[in-house]
Design an enzyme around this catalytic site. Structure first.
Site, PDB file in Angstrom:
ATOM      1  N   ARG A 239       0.867  -1.174   0.000  1.00 10.58           N
ATOM      2  CA  ARG A 239       0.000   0.000   0.000  1.00 10.58           C
ATOM      3  C   ARG A 239       0.904   1.224   0.000  1.00 10.58           C
ATOM      4  O   ARG A 239       1.952   1.237   0.660  1.00 10.58           O
ATOM      5  CB  ARG A 239      -0.898   0.038   1.248  1.00 10.58           C
ATOM      6  CG  ARG A 239      -2.089  -0.916   1.209  1.00 10.58           C
ATOM      7  CD  ARG A 239      -3.198  -0.449   0.260  1.00 10.58           C
ATOM      8  NE  ARG A 239      -4.347  -1.338   0.270  1.00 10.58           N
ATOM      9  CZ  ARG A 239      -4.531  -2.354  -0.586  1.00 10.58           C
ATOM     10  NH1 ARG A 239      -3.642  -2.599  -1.524  1.00 10.58           N
ATOM     11  NH2 ARG A 239      -5.617  -3.084  -0.530  1.00 10.58           N
ATOM     12  N   GLU A 268      -3.335   7.905  -3.885  1.00 12.51           N
ATOM     13  CA  GLU A 268      -3.865   7.461  -5.182  1.00 12.51           C
ATOM     14  C   GLU A 268      -5.162   8.183  -5.511  1.00 12.51           C
ATOM     15  O   GLU A 268      -5.988   8.384  -4.620  1.00 12.51           O
ATOM     16  CB  GLU A 268      -4.131   5.946  -5.138  1.00 12.51           C
ATOM     17  CG  GLU A 268      -2.850   5.161  -5.094  1.00 12.51           C
ATOM     18  CD  GLU A 268      -3.062   3.645  -5.106  1.00 12.51           C
ATOM     19  OE1 GLU A 268      -4.134   3.184  -5.509  1.00 12.51           O
ATOM     20  OE2 GLU A 268      -2.133   2.953  -4.714  1.00 12.51           O
ATOM     21  N   HIS A 286      -1.503   0.678  -9.960  1.00 14.60           N
ATOM     22  CA  HIS A 286      -2.179  -0.255  -9.034  1.00 14.60           C
ATOM     23  C   HIS A 286      -2.809  -1.456  -9.769  1.00 14.60           C
ATOM     24  O   HIS A 286      -4.027  -1.587  -9.840  1.00 14.60           O
ATOM     25  CB  HIS A 286      -3.237   0.473  -8.189  1.00 14.60           C
ATOM     26  CG  HIS A 286      -3.524  -0.229  -6.892  1.00 14.60           C
ATOM     27  ND1 HIS A 286      -3.883   0.422  -5.734  1.00 14.60           N
ATOM     28  CD2 HIS A 286      -3.498  -1.548  -6.573  1.00 14.60           C
ATOM     29  CE1 HIS A 286      -4.066  -0.468  -4.764  1.00 14.60           C
ATOM     30  NE2 HIS A 286      -3.847  -1.680  -5.256  1.00 14.60           N
TER      31      HIS A 286
HETATM   32  P1  NAP Z   1      -0.817 -11.370   4.822  1.00  8.93           P
HETATM   33  O1  NAP Z   1      -0.838 -12.805   4.410  1.00  8.93           O
HETATM   34  O2  NAP Z   1      -1.625 -10.952   5.995  1.00  8.93           O
HETATM   35  O3  NAP Z   1       0.730 -10.978   5.063  1.00  8.93           O
HETATM   36  C1  NAP Z   1       1.135  -9.810   5.696  1.00  8.93           C
HETATM   37  C2  NAP Z   1       2.517 -10.037   6.293  1.00  8.93           C
HETATM   38  O4  NAP Z   1       2.974  -8.806   6.842  1.00  8.93           O
HETATM   39  C3  NAP Z   1       2.559 -11.064   7.435  1.00  8.93           C
HETATM   40  O5  NAP Z   1       3.640 -11.925   7.256  1.00  8.93           O
HETATM   41  C4  NAP Z   1       2.798 -10.212   8.694  1.00  8.93           C
HETATM   42  O6  NAP Z   1       3.603 -10.869   9.660  1.00  8.93           O
HETATM   43  C5  NAP Z   1       3.579  -9.064   8.102  1.00  8.93           C
HETATM   44  N1  NAP Z   1       3.493  -7.850   8.928  1.00  8.93           N
HETATM   45  C6  NAP Z   1       2.401  -7.201   9.376  1.00  8.93           C
HETATM   46  N2  NAP Z   1       2.755  -6.108  10.072  1.00  8.93           N
HETATM   47  C7  NAP Z   1       4.112  -6.082  10.062  1.00  8.93           C
HETATM   48  C8  NAP Z   1       5.070  -5.205  10.623  1.00  8.93           C
HETATM   49  N3  NAP Z   1       4.707  -4.137  11.345  1.00  8.93           N
HETATM   50  N4  NAP Z   1       6.383  -5.477  10.397  1.00  8.93           N
HETATM   51  C9  NAP Z   1       6.776  -6.559   9.687  1.00  8.93           C
HETATM   52  N5  NAP Z   1       5.889  -7.428   9.128  1.00  8.93           N
HETATM   53  C10 NAP Z   1       4.583  -7.184   9.332  1.00  8.93           C
HETATM   54  O7  NAP Z   1      -1.268 -10.436   3.623  1.00  8.93           O
HETATM   55  P2  NAP Z   1      -1.147 -10.701   2.037  1.00  8.93           P
HETATM   56  O8  NAP Z   1      -2.327 -11.445   1.554  1.00  8.93           O
HETATM   57  O9  NAP Z   1       0.209 -11.222   1.748  1.00  8.93           O
HETATM   58  O10 NAP Z   1      -1.295  -9.189   1.507  1.00  8.93           O
HETATM   59  C11 NAP Z   1      -0.366  -8.195   1.905  1.00  8.93           C
HETATM   60  C12 NAP Z   1      -0.822  -6.826   1.464  1.00  8.93           C
HETATM   61  O11 NAP Z   1      -0.633  -6.682   0.069  1.00  8.93           O
HETATM   62  C13 NAP Z   1      -2.314  -6.531   1.657  1.00  8.93           C
HETATM   63  O12 NAP Z   1      -2.590  -6.109   2.983  1.00  8.93           O
HETATM   64  C14 NAP Z   1      -2.586  -5.452   0.633  1.00  8.93           C
HETATM   65  O13 NAP Z   1      -2.522  -4.184   1.216  1.00  8.93           O
HETATM   66  C15 NAP Z   1      -1.487  -5.637  -0.382  1.00  8.93           C
HETATM   67  N6  NAP Z   1      -1.998  -6.020  -1.715  1.00  8.93           N
HETATM   68  C16 NAP Z   1      -1.806  -5.180  -2.763  1.00  8.93           C
HETATM   69  C17 NAP Z   1      -2.264  -5.547  -4.027  1.00  8.93           C
HETATM   70  C18 NAP Z   1      -2.062  -4.655  -5.216  1.00  8.93           C
HETATM   71  O14 NAP Z   1      -2.945  -4.582  -6.051  1.00  8.93           O
HETATM   72  N7  NAP Z   1      -0.925  -3.998  -5.342  1.00  8.93           N
HETATM   73  C19 NAP Z   1      -2.930  -6.754  -4.222  1.00  8.93           C
HETATM   74  C20 NAP Z   1      -3.104  -7.583  -3.122  1.00  8.93           C
HETATM   75  C21 NAP Z   1      -2.636  -7.205  -1.869  1.00  8.93           C
HETATM   76  P3  NAP Z   1       3.010 -12.080  10.581  1.00  8.93           P
HETATM   77  O15 NAP Z   1       2.571 -13.142   9.623  1.00  8.93           O
HETATM   78  O16 NAP Z   1       4.187 -12.528  11.384  1.00  8.93           O
HETATM   79  O17 NAP Z   1       1.893 -11.489  11.373  1.00  8.93           O
END
Ligand code: NAP
Length: 327
Positions: A239, A268, A286
């Site tokens: 994000r 954005e 995006h």
């Molecule tokens: P996810 O499975 O929840 O993974 C998030 C990871 O971030 C987890 O490993 C978590 O650690 C870690 N984390 C959270 N807070 C942290 C911090 N303060 N410091 C270090 N690590 C931290 O989520 P996901 O499905 O991979 O998606 C991730 C993000 O990608 C979404 O939230 C979204 O905003 C973004 N996204 C963007 C697009 C796009 O179109 N560009 C598309 C899809 C998603 P733990 O597991 O240890 O808790």
């Protein structure tokens, strides 16, 4: 019995809409743009469910405008930084998101940006179209080799781990950070856990995959650019506000890092002016989940969450199951 009424705040792939229409009365925002605040509040009023986008603020004001009959607000995104979970739980409204179905597409996008920045694909495309390609040259438009380098994954969840797995084919060393270490991931990929600062010092490519939360806002700012390698490439498909865009522009301008690939922006669709003129930034609008297959699957998943909630069940991708106790 009258059918449930559902609003979808943007046009999504037709098959997912048709699936929902089999059981519900569905209205889709007919405009090819987000609804304004007034339009959103007015068109959500009286619905049993709303399918929202990451651009819609899902806050107490919206929930109160929809009304007490609302059972679910289903985000058409995995990120839910636009949603007020506490306000929904208080009102007994389920919130849901679309994890997993967009993991591969988003990991692919992170790789598209890494490769595009390192191998200067977008810059080269511009030069070629401008008629400035004058022939192969030994020292022309060189960039860093990708294979064999160190990839730093910031946020080793679903997308972060999928991005890391792709690095195996590039013979890369993977380091990662997360809230807690991931032994299974380490076993599968050979990745090593590092605290954020150590990762930033070590990695040649840094790919961000954390959710946007108060703790991750500006996770990467002036101080962090100061400890990255001068040859580092930063990729953000998470994000926008995870990165301080002004500090990034400065780091790119002054050669503090080598390049950046961005899919998301702080404000954005506005993009920091200073970034627009930089040849070492690749700027995507995006597109992380923007494949035909993924956008359709996101639609089915969000629709299914709605149908489950309307049927009296806790939806499968529920963000606040505790809302069940408030109904
Ligand atoms: P996810 O499975 O929840 O993974 C998030 C990871 O971030 C987890 O490993 C978590 O650690 C870690 N984390 C959270 N807070 C942290 C911090 N303060 N410091 C270090 N690590 C931290 O989520 P996901 O499905 O991979 O998606 C991730 C993000 O990608 C979404 O939230 C979204 O905003 C973004 N996204 C963007 C697009 C796009 O179109 N560009 C598309 C899809 C998603 P733990 O597991 O240890 O808790």
């Amino acid at each position: 019995m009258s059918r449930h009424s559902v609003l979808i705040t943007r046009m999504i792939p037709e098959k997912a809409v048709a699936y929902l229409k089999e059981q519900c009365d569905v209205e889709v925002n007919p405009h090819d743009r987000p609804l304004t605040k007034d339009e959103l509040l007015a068109s959500a009023k009286g619905r049993h469910a709303v399918m929202t986008m990451l651009t819609d603020p899902v806050n107490a004001e919206l929930m109160d405008a929809v009304g007490p009959q609302c059972k679910i607000i289903a985000n058409y995104a995995v990120g839910f930084n636009n949603m007020d979970i506490a306000a929904a739980t208080e009102r007994g409204i389920f919130l849901s998101n679309t994890p997993d179905v967009l993991t591969d597409a988003t990991a692919d996008m992170a790789w598209a940006l890494m490769l595009a920045v390192a191998r200067r694909v977008a810059e080269g495309d511009k030069v070629t179209r401008a008629g400035q390609f004058v022939g192969w040259s030994p020292l022309y438009m060189l960039g860093p080799e990708v294979s064999g380098k160190t990839l730093g994954i910031v946020g080793a969840g679903r997308i972060g781990q999928a991005t890391a797995k792709r690095a195996i084919g590039f013979n890369m060393k993977v380091v990662y950070t997360a809230n807690s270490p991931k032994p299974d991931f380490e076993k599968a990929t050979g990745a090593a856990y590092l605290p954020l600062d150590d990762l930033l010092r070590t990695a040649d490519f840094i790919s961000l995959h954390v959710p946007l939360t108060p703790k991750t806002k500006y996770l990467i700012s002036e101080r962090e650019f100061g400890i990255m390698k001068k040859t580092a490439i930063l990729v953000n498909t998470a994000r926008g506000p995870v990165v301080d865009e002004k500090a990034l522009a400065k780091a790119l301008q002054t050669g503090q890092i080598w390049g950046a690939g961005l899919d998301v922006y702080e404000r954005e669709p506005i993009v920091e002016d200073a970034l627009l003129g930089l040849h070492n930034a690749v700027l995507a609008p995006h597109l992380g989940s923007a494949t035909f297959e993924t956008r359709e699957n996101m639609g089915f998943m969000a629709a299914n969450n709605i149908l489950k909630a309307l049927g009296g069940e806790v939806p499968p991708q529920c963000l606040n199951p505790e809302a069940a106790g408030k109904r």
